[in-house]
Design a protein around this motif. Structure first.
Motif, PDB file in Angstrom:
ATOM      1  N   ILE A  30       0.852  -1.201   0.000  1.00 56.07           N
ATOM      2  CA  ILE A  30       0.000   0.000   0.000  1.00 56.07           C
ATOM      3  C   ILE A  30       0.884   1.245   0.000  1.00 56.07           C
ATOM      4  O   ILE A  30       1.702   1.432   0.907  1.00 56.07           O
ATOM      5  CB  ILE A  30      -0.930   0.017   1.230  1.00 56.07           C
ATOM      6  N   PRO A  31       0.772   2.081  -1.010  1.00 54.62           N
ATOM      7  CA  PRO A  31       1.624   3.279  -1.076  1.00 54.62           C
ATOM      8  C   PRO A  31       1.298   4.280   0.028  1.00 54.62           C
ATOM      9  O   PRO A  31       0.174   4.306   0.556  1.00 54.62           O
ATOM     10  CB  PRO A  31       1.293   3.866  -2.464  1.00 54.62           C
ATOM     11  N   GLU A  32       2.279   5.074   0.367  1.00 47.10           N
ATOM     12  CA  GLU A  32       2.059   6.149   1.337  1.00 47.10           C
ATOM     13  C   GLU A  32       1.073   7.150   0.760  1.00 47.10           C
ATOM     14  O   GLU A  32       1.001   7.340  -0.459  1.00 47.10           O
ATOM     15  CB  GLU A  32       3.390   6.853   1.651  1.00 47.10           C
ATOM     16  N   PRO A  33       0.281   7.809   1.616  1.00 41.19           N
ATOM     17  CA  PRO A  33      -0.662   8.815   1.104  1.00 41.19           C
ATOM     18  C   PRO A  33       0.080   9.897   0.317  1.00 41.19           C
ATOM     19  O   PRO A  33       1.148  10.349   0.735  1.00 41.19           O
ATOM     20  CB  PRO A  33      -1.289   9.403   2.382  1.00 41.19           C
ATOM     21  N   TYR A 210     -14.497   5.669  -1.070  1.00 40.58           N
ATOM     22  CA  TYR A 210     -13.240   6.409  -1.191  1.00 40.58           C
ATOM     23  C   TYR A 210     -12.409   5.832  -2.327  1.00 40.58           C
ATOM     24  O   TYR A 210     -12.559   4.664  -2.696  1.00 40.58           O
ATOM     25  CB  TYR A 210     -12.437   6.336   0.128  1.00 40.58           C
ATOM     26  N   ASP A 211     -11.503   6.648  -2.859  1.00 39.19           N
ATOM     27  CA  ASP A 211     -10.569   6.156  -3.872  1.00 39.19           C
ATOM     28  C   ASP A 211      -9.571   5.218  -3.210  1.00 39.19           C
ATOM     29  O   ASP A 211      -8.893   5.594  -2.241  1.00 39.19           O
ATOM     30  CB  ASP A 211      -9.830   7.327  -4.528  1.00 39.19           C
ATOM     31  N   CYS A 212      -9.472   4.013  -3.728  1.00 35.31           N
ATOM     32  CA  CYS A 212      -8.519   3.044  -3.186  1.00 35.31           C
ATOM     33  C   CYS A 212      -7.116   3.380  -3.691  1.00 35.31           C
ATOM     34  O   CYS A 212      -6.940   3.696  -4.869  1.00 35.31           O
ATOM     35  CB  CYS A 212      -8.912   1.643  -3.625  1.00 35.31           C
ATOM     36  N   PRO A 213      -6.109   3.307  -2.828  1.00 33.72           N
ATOM     37  CA  PRO A 213      -4.746   3.632  -3.252  1.00 33.72           C
ATOM     38  C   PRO A 213      -4.057   2.518  -4.042  1.00 33.72           C
ATOM     39  O   PRO A 213      -2.957   2.721  -4.549  1.00 33.72           O
ATOM     40  CB  PRO A 213      -4.019   3.872  -1.923  1.00 33.72           C
ATOM     41  N   LEU A 214      -4.688   1.350  -4.162  1.00 32.51           N
ATOM     42  CA  LEU A 214      -4.048   0.205  -4.828  1.00 32.51           C
ATOM     43  C   LEU A 214      -4.178   0.312  -6.346  1.00 32.51           C
ATOM     44  O   LEU A 214      -5.022  -0.348  -6.968  1.00 32.51           O
ATOM     45  CB  LEU A 214      -4.657  -1.107  -4.340  1.00 32.51           C
ATOM     46  N   ALA A 215      -3.327   1.099  -6.945  1.00 32.57           N
ATOM     47  CA  ALA A 215      -3.341   1.256  -8.407  1.00 32.57           C
ATOM     48  C   ALA A 215      -2.982  -0.041  -9.112  1.00 32.57           C
ATOM     49  O   ALA A 215      -3.319  -0.238 -10.291  1.00 32.57           O
ATOM     50  CB  ALA A 215      -2.375   2.360  -8.808  1.00 32.57           C
TER      51      ALA A 215
END
Length: 488
Positions: A30-33, A210-215
């Protein structure tokens, strides 16, 4: 302890069990915000701190140490005083309550603070989990409230938290939302303890709520995929779910809008679509001299200036390129607010000096600049007549691209300036430290109202000037290229 299901993880799991499993078992994926996401978190924190002022006898429970937060909460519950960030841990579940407010010798109210301007479904799921945790440890909940922002509040003198917030009773909604919560919790506990990650494909849940950070979940899609379809919405998912991945593979019998059909043709041929007649018609509406104008703004959640509301758009910068006649070198003027005072008076005064009285004012996405001008006229009525004249001169450069008078596959279904510029001219915003409006807004607030070195402040100011100037120069280049198409 690694199997603990917190409130945030519960909500993530409801949105996507795959994301929950990764968050627990492979968090390094999971990337950092990013800066924009972190800014939203920071704004929410400011709102939370402001809400505490409504409970002057409240006790703030530190959250740095999870176990200490839970331990202190247990002790302080005996004092029957408002508690901030009360930590409740029960049977593998953990939740923190923004404000736990005593209402009798035995009952408490949950008050959840949000930086939104209304109640959303996810808030009900949020509070229902808190209530479930509280009741598991014997904390009896009488009512549940959502404390959100009153977007009609206008700052007049010192900020008034009582007026800034709206307290909404959501007890019955939470009761309804809480039905079946035990089954959902059990299912999510099974997810996080599973050896393998759930196989969940992309869908609407990726951005809801919410937008998921997992591109990474989207990386399998090829270039020109159906999610680039202009205003695709449900069509994109319908096509994807039927096994169609690319726009060029959309069956001929599938119903597309005129713009989408143009896009499909361009994807198939690899060539741009150019409607010279309509482009010529648009260009004929431009009257000399040409003024290419762009605003940069901030929208602070807590109003900073007299007469402003939460999230009101406040302009702090403009760039203006002027072409007095064809073949003449453009002139450039700019304004960037300095100091911490309301930037609008100086913004208006400088804009009036350089905008002239005749000629088209070219903007990109007219509704944005026009909306700001309308609000400025309301706030500073002495400019009302001038603003009306300015609005009458506005021309929206977005129009020929939104109406697909020109389209290139490189745009990927977008008519934004950032997409049109490279497709049309080969130029872009690459290599710039500030390359979009949101980053400009955050950077300006950081160096203007935060604690930064003079060196950093000067760098950001230079980056802001460079970025805003490119926005208006980009419009100039685009108009030049459209003129070339008409002549070819």
């Amino acid at each position: 302890m690694s199997q603990l299901l917190s409130k945030s993880k519960y909500l993530n799991g409801l949105q996507c069990p795959k994301y929950l499993w990764i968050q627990i078992n492979e968090p390094e994926r999971i990337p950092e915000p990013d800066t924009a996401t972190q800014y939203i978190f920071d704004q929410g924190h400011l709102v939370g701190e402001l809400a505490k002022k409504l409970f002057p006898s409240g006790i703030n429970i530190p959250t740095d140490d999870f176990m200490d937060n839970v331990r202190q909460t247990k002790q302080l519950l005996q004092q029957r005083t408002p508690l901030f960030e009360a930590g409740i841990c029960a049977e593998g579940l953990y939740s923190r309550v923004d404000i736990l407010n005593p209402v009798s010798d035995h009952d408490w109210d949950i008050i959840e603070v949000k930086s939104t301007t209304d109640v959303k479904d996810v808030h009900l799921e949020d509070v229902s989990f808190q209530k479930y945790c509280c009741e598991k440890v014997g904390v009896k909940i009488r009512k549940c409230f959502l404390m959100h922002i009153n977007n009609q509040y206008t700052k007049n003198g010192e900020l008034d938290p009582q007026q800034y917030f709206t307290l909404q009773d959501i007890t019955s909604n939470v009761e309804e939302s809480g039905k079946g919560i035990e089954d959902r919790i059990d299912a999510l506990l099974e997810v996080i303890s599973a050896r393998e990650c759930p196989n969940v494909t992309i869908g609407r849940h990726c951005s809801n709520p919410y937008d998921c950070p997992l591109a990474e979940c989207w990386e399998f899609l090829p270039e020109g995929n159906v999610f680039n379809l202009y205003r695709g919405g449900s069509k994109s998912f319908e096509l994807f779910n039927s096994g169609i991945l690319t726009i060029r593979d959309i069956p001929d019998e599938y119903k597309l809008t005129g713009a989408q059909q143009i896009q499909k043709t361009c994807e198939t041929t690899g060539q741009a679509y150019i409607d010279k007649a309509r482009i010529s018609g648009f260009l004929s509406t431009l009257q000399s001299p040409h003024y290419f104008l762009d605003f940069e703004t901030i929208s602070p959640v807590i109003p900073m200036f007299e007469g402003t509301r939460p999230y009101q758009t406040i302009p702090f910068q403009f760039s203006l390129h002027i072409i007095k006649e064809d073949g003449v070198k453009p002139e450039h003027f700019s304004f960037l607010a300095g100091g911490v005072d309301d930037p609008r008076p100086a913004f208006l005064a400088e804009l009036k000096k350089v905008l002239g009285n005749t000629g088209s004012i070219v903007v990109y996405n007219q509704g944005f600049e026009e909306g700001i001008l309308k609000e400025l006229a309301l706030a500073f009525p002495e400019y009302d007549n001038w603003v009306k004249q300015v609005r009458d001169r506005l021309v929206d450069l977005l129009v020929p691209f939104r109406k697909f008078h020109y389209y290139h596959p490189l745009q990927k279904g977008s008519a934004s300036l950032k997409s049109v510029l490279p497709a049309l001219t080969g130029k872009d915003y690459a290599g710039m430290d500030i390359a979009d409006g949101q980053s400009a807004s955050i950077a300006f607030q950081t160096v203007t109202y935060g604690e930064v070195s003079e060196e950093e402040r000067n760098k950001v100011i230079a980056d802001l000037e460079k970025y805003c100037a490119l926005d208006t120069e980009a419009m100039l280049w685009i108009v030049d290229r459209l003129k070339q198409f008409v002549k070819e």
